[in-house]
Design an enzyme around this catalytic site. Structure first.
Site, PDB file in Angstrom:
ATOM      1  N   HIS A  58       0.710   4.447   4.415  1.00 40.82           N
ATOM      2  CA  HIS A  58       0.062   5.163   3.316  1.00 40.82           C
ATOM      3  C   HIS A  58       0.593   6.589   3.211  1.00 40.82           C
ATOM      4  CE1 HIS A  58      -3.718   2.379   3.767  1.00 40.82           C
ATOM      5  NE2 HIS A  58      -2.619   1.728   3.411  1.00 40.82           N
ATOM      6  N   SER A 115       0.815  -1.214   0.000  1.00 39.27           N
ATOM      7  CA  SER A 115       0.000   0.000   0.000  1.00 39.27           C
ATOM      8  C   SER A 115       0.850   1.267   0.000  1.00 39.27           C
ATOM      9  CB  SER A 115      -0.935   0.003   1.208  1.00 39.27           C
ATOM     10  OG  SER A 115      -1.816  -1.094   1.162  1.00 39.27           O
TER      11      SER A 115
END
Length: 346
Positions: free
Chosen positions: A253, A201
């Protein structure tokens, strides 16, 4: 974001990047205004031959294949039937034999146990800092917690990465992907100490960040630029908002996004359209600079911030400092408590 790559040295007649239709070299004078594309074109649409890709995408499909293969290897090593015994510890999809999944109460994502992920290189603060296993900062981005986790990330990688690689080449996109994954891992380790983390991610958010900075640094070649910017910001905001749910590593993230954002200014700047047709322009009207002044400024600032950020974060990490001591509110980036869930164990 790369400055001076081969695809930008092509003849203006054949040059067709994001936001340009190509330039007829048979005429003197400045080239016609480009017909830029908005970010919906990155989904793969090619209207009226407005976009021809100078590169063939092979690195992103390779990344997808490697992630899938490593997940199969992870499940093989996990070998659920060998350690799941008892009335409430039945493996899922037992017809897969050794590759069957852990009980859903242990892993609802249809994947291996946390012990197996730790063995194969998941991100864990204690092992990175105290055991000096810094290699986990990179290996964790190739592991996934389950089939659902893997499928979501790989679909996103195909959707975002292939078009970017076609436009900017495998070197630049590969650098952005790997460094963004590393940046996400470093920030995650600074703020999370009581759990493990895996997944691509951070690297994917880096690609999103680079899309945003590419739009900003090449602002003048886009039509509908405000609409494109708002659309991209909306997509980024939605994805970051998902990260405030429990057990989602939003620090990875954010770290990946910031890394990719700065790398976008460094690696994805495009030259001025008139520069590409300079050989057919009168001597007095030729441009002396390949890039606009603001592109050089953004390049320098981004490179300086990127280097400073990595150095500072790595020093803090390996000195054993806890990022939460320096940023009390940052914990809400990972989880916001509500009446439906608590963040005490996150």
């Amino acid at each position: 974001m790369a400055i001076g790559d081969d695809d930008l040295e092509m003849s203006a007649k054949n040059q067709r990047g994001i936001g340009s239709k190509g330039v007829d070299r048979s005429r003197f004078g400045p080239p016609p205004r480009p017909a830029p594309l908005v970010y919906s074109d990155l989904s793969g649409r090619d209207d009226n031959d407005a976009l021809s890709s100078p590169w063939t995408s092979w690195l992103v499909p390779l990344f997808v294949a490697v992630n899938v293969i490593l997940f199969v290897v992870t499940m093989f090593v996990n070998n659920c039937p060998s350690h799941s015994h008892g009335p409430n510890r039945h493996c899922v999809a037992t017809f897969l034999g050794r590759l069957s999944f852990e009980p859903l109460r242990n892993n609802p994502l249809f994947g291996p146990s946390s012990r197996t992920l730790e063995k194969l290189g998941s991100l864990e603060w204690y092992k990175v800092v105290e055991k000096h296993e810094a290699w986990r900062l990179l290996t964790c981005i190739w592991l996934h917690a389950g089939v659902i986790h893997l499928a979501a990330n790989m679909l996103s990688l195909v959707f975002i990465g292939i078009r970017l690689e076609q436009q900017f080449g495998f070197v630049r996109i590969g650098v952005i992907y790997l460094l963004s994954g590393l940046g996400g891992s470093i920030l995650s380790s600074l703020f999370i100490r009581n759990s493990i983390s895996v997944g691509a991610s951070g690297a994917l958010f880096g690609l999103l960040g680079s899309m945003l900075s590419e739009l900003l640094t090449n602002w003048t070649i886009y039509s509908n630029k405000v609409a494109a910017l708002l659309t991209l910001l909306f997509v980024i905001a939605i994805n970051l908002a998902i990260g405030i749910l429990p057990h989602v590593d939003n620090f990875a993230h954010v770290g990946g996004f910031l890394t990719g954002f700065f790398l976008g200014f460094v690696l994805l700047a495009r030259p001025q359209i008139k520069w590409l047709a300079r050989e057919n322009m009168p001597q007095g009207r030729r441009l002396t600079s390949k890039y606009k002044p603001y592109q050089y400024i953004l390049w320098l600032l981004s490179l300086a911030l990127l280097i400073a950020g990595f150095v500072m974060a790595l020093v803090m990490l390996f000195k054993g400092e806890d990022g939460n001591d320096h940023c009390r509110w940052c914990r809400y980036l990972r989880c916001i408590p509500t009446s439906r869930w608590s963040c005490d164990d996150v």
